[in-house]
Enzyme design. Structure first.
Site, PDB file in Angstrom:
ATOM      1  CD  GLU A  29      -2.654  -1.486   0.111  1.00 39.00           C
ATOM      2  OE1 GLU A  29      -2.908  -0.409  -0.632  1.00 39.00           O
ATOM      3  OE2 GLU A  29      -3.116  -2.534  -0.031  1.00 39.00           O
ATOM      4  CE1 TYR A  51      -3.513  -5.607  -6.155  1.00 38.60           C
ATOM      5  CE2 TYR A  51      -5.137  -6.045  -7.571  1.00 38.60           C
ATOM      6  CZ  TYR A  51      -4.651  -5.646  -6.480  1.00 38.60           C
ATOM      7  OH  TYR A  51      -5.461  -4.862  -5.750  1.00 38.60           O
TER       8      TYR A  51
END
Length: 614
Positions: free
Chosen positions: A355, A439
């Site tokens: 993150e 991803y």
């Protein structure tokens, strides 16, 4: 030359030379006053937005995002979740049934617009689910500024996805995408994607935010707190003086960010430390046995910022906050909202690294995630794998940090449900297929480029891309321009195959013939994606001899790689299915030979890439 022919030439010349138009970037300044009713999970808001139109276009309408309108039964997010069932986002459903459908009326999300004005004049607006279309009284001309004022009230929704009240770890309020937010306008037009649960996009903006809330709350946010001595949690010398309503006002400031996000809880602890040659870090979380790894994570987070600064480019902002709040983890400007409880230290650090890594991609580079989620999530995952490999080295030394992603990709392809990475983020038909397209294939896009051009060259590409395009909303076209310029290679073919299709790479050693002091090898391209091939020989005395077989479409070959020196052979035309070459080694000299000893190539069937010579 005929007049008609001249017109045709000029028309197509304009298309070619002006495909993307001149570069520009819109900008906004938000000034907000927010009054929170914590007991009822509502707030009242006022904001003034100074909007600068740097485009060459006259704007007759503007659009706002009202993300919280999605959190209610019957919304488009609810409909999409119900339609996809078990193939959808598991966080939005239980047993294939949408959890949005059962949100109580009192806990539905809502952003109720009272009025909006332009330079003091009331404007007409239309709410279309999570999009608000505003018709302007006076068009905003190119290179001019207009001021919008508005009032609204909001109901903080039940937390199901990212934002909301009373999350599963007991955080009172997670305030993300919580205000009427200007949509981005660029060469492609207004970015007005409905919020179905995935990604966001916005123009860069400055924020001055005043949040009035009960005095016993602590706020964690992505920004600079201007009055730490007047609120709870940030200063040992704070003097918290509440008004008659028992509330205090938190004053926040943030510059040149996509959004402003915050969370509030009465049990937050605030801890700080500063990264050497980096930002000030804030930890805002509920300190308990369940969050014991936060303290141990600090040296890893410091190392993470240092590694990102050196490998990609310097972090732009003065601070970064990790705030316990949200479902899983989600990045915003200068802040991550994340779960605080973790099974292991590595799990917690992994979440922080991923993150936090978005700060470089989602926030500083600021790709349009709704259109190109593979750039944000994929590029972030690439550095995530690299850095976690350095922070938590495997017990068995392994130079390739991407083996896990490569093997996951191979296993997924066998399921036959892959979808192209080029698809819009919210328009995938399978949640798992979205995750791999975005991803995994986004990460392996860079891994394959490292294989094609060499790791040092790829590092130079990434740094140059970051330096040229930070804080500018680049596209994949901008990335490819830098990649081709730095490497000297034509790479358009690779982007097309890897991002726009679901074709796969599959090479094999088809035949090996020994003839005295030489060995002749025939390789076969069994897949749909052509690639250059790294071929190696392991000799009986344990030496590795490397060869490079270039692909003709790159037109320039890599000159070096970190996996050892190599000899360059003749190129392999992409139309040719087999390739034969001879090496000066006898059978008695060879222990093994094969394709891609570095194990970077995303070959879906690597078992036929190697042959042991006995």
């Amino acid at each position: 030359m005929s007049k008609r022919l001249i017109i045709v030439i000029l028309f197509f010349g304009a298309l070619v030379s002006g495909q993307q138009g001149p570069y520009y970037q819109q900008f906004a300044k938000y000034a907000m006053d927010i009054d929170v009713d914590a007991a009822n999970f509502t707030y009242n808001g006022k904001q003034t937005i100074t909007y600068t139109n740097n485009s060459p276009d006259e704007l007759k309408v503007v659009y706002f995002h009202l993300y919280w309108n999605a959190f209610k039964p019957g919304s488009m997010m609810d409909q999409r979740t119900q339609n996809l069932g078990k193939n959808g986002d598991s966080r939005l459903q239980k047993g294939g049934v949408s959890t949005l459908a059962s949100i109580p009326k009192s806990e539905e999300g809502a952003q109720n617009i009272h009025w909006i004005r332009q330079n003091g004049k009331n404007l007409k607006f239309e709410i279309q689910e999570t999009i608000m279309k505003v018709t302007l009284d006076t068009p905003v001309k190119p290179n001019s500024t207009s001021t919008f004022t508005m009032e609204w009230d909001a109901v903080i929704p039940m937390q199901i996805r990212r934002a909301g009240r009373n999350n599963r770890e007991g955080i009172d309020m997670t305030m993300t995408q919580w205000y009427p937010k200007l949509a981005e306008y660029d060469y492609d037009g207004w970015a007005t994607f409905d919020y179905i649960g995935r990604e966001f996009h916005a123009p860069f903006a400055d924020f001055d935010i005043n949040i009035k809330i009960d005095r016993d709350y602590v706020i964690g946010a992505g920004g600079t707190l201007l009055n730490p001595n007047e609120v709870k949690g940030y200063s040992p010398n704070a003097s918290v003086k509440a008004g008659p309503d028992n509330k205090v006002t938190w004053r926040w400031n943030a510059k040149n960010m996509l959004d402003f996000a915050w969370a509030a809880d009465r049990d937050y602890t605030v801890e700080t430390f500063t990264v050497l040659d980096g930002p000030k870090i804030f930890y805002v979380y509920q300190k308990s046995d369940k969050t014991k790894f936060w303290e141990e994570s600090k040296p890893y987070v410091e190392k993470f910022f240092q590694l990102m600064n050196s490998s990609l480019g310097r972090y732009t902002y003065p601070s970064y906050s990790f705030v316990q709040g949200g479902d899983g983890g989600m990045e915003y400007g200068m802040v991550t909202m994340m779960l605080g409880e973790a099974r292991t230290l590595e799990d917690l650090v992994g979440l922080m690294v991923h993150e936090g890594g978005h700060s470089w991609n989602q926030q500083i580079m600021a790709y349009n995630e709704s259109v190109r989620p593979w750039m944000d999530e994929g590029f972030t995952s690439y550095y995530d794998s690299r850095i976690m490999h350095q922070l938590f080295p495997p017990e068995k030394p392994e130079p390739n940090p991407f083996l896990g992603s490569l093997n996951n990709y191979r296993n997924f392809v066998k399921r036959g449900i892959e979808e192209p990475a080029v698809w819009l983020g919210d328009h995938h038909e399978n949640g798992t297929a979205y995750s791999f397209a975005t991803y995994v294939k986004g990460e392996l896009f860079l891994v394959q480029l490292g294989y094609i051009m060499g790791e040092d060259t790829l590092n130079s590409v990434m740094k140059e891309f970051y330096n040229q395009w930070k804080l500018k909303h680049p596209t994949d076209r901008d990335f490819m321009h830098v990649a081709q310029k730095v490497s000297g290679m034509d790479l358009k073919w690779f982007q097309h195959y890897w991002i726009n299709t679901t074709k796969t790479i599959d090479y094999a050693v088809k035949e090996v013939k020994h003839d005295g002091n030489t060995t002749t090898v025939t390789l076969e391209n069994k897949g749909g994606i052509p690639m250059p091939v790294d071929f190696s020989v392991l000799t009986k005395d344990n030496k590795v001899v490397n060869y490079q077989i270039p692909l003709n479409m790159t037109h320039t070959w890599k000159s070096k790689d970190i996996y050892g020196s190599f000899t360059t052979l003749n190129y392999w035309p992409w139309t040719q299915k087999e390739y034969t070459f001879t090496i000066p080694y006898s059978k008695a000299q060879i222990s093994a030979l094969g394709i891609d000893f570095s194990q970077r190539l995303a070959d879906v069937n690597p078992a036929d890439n190697f042959i042991e010579i006995k």
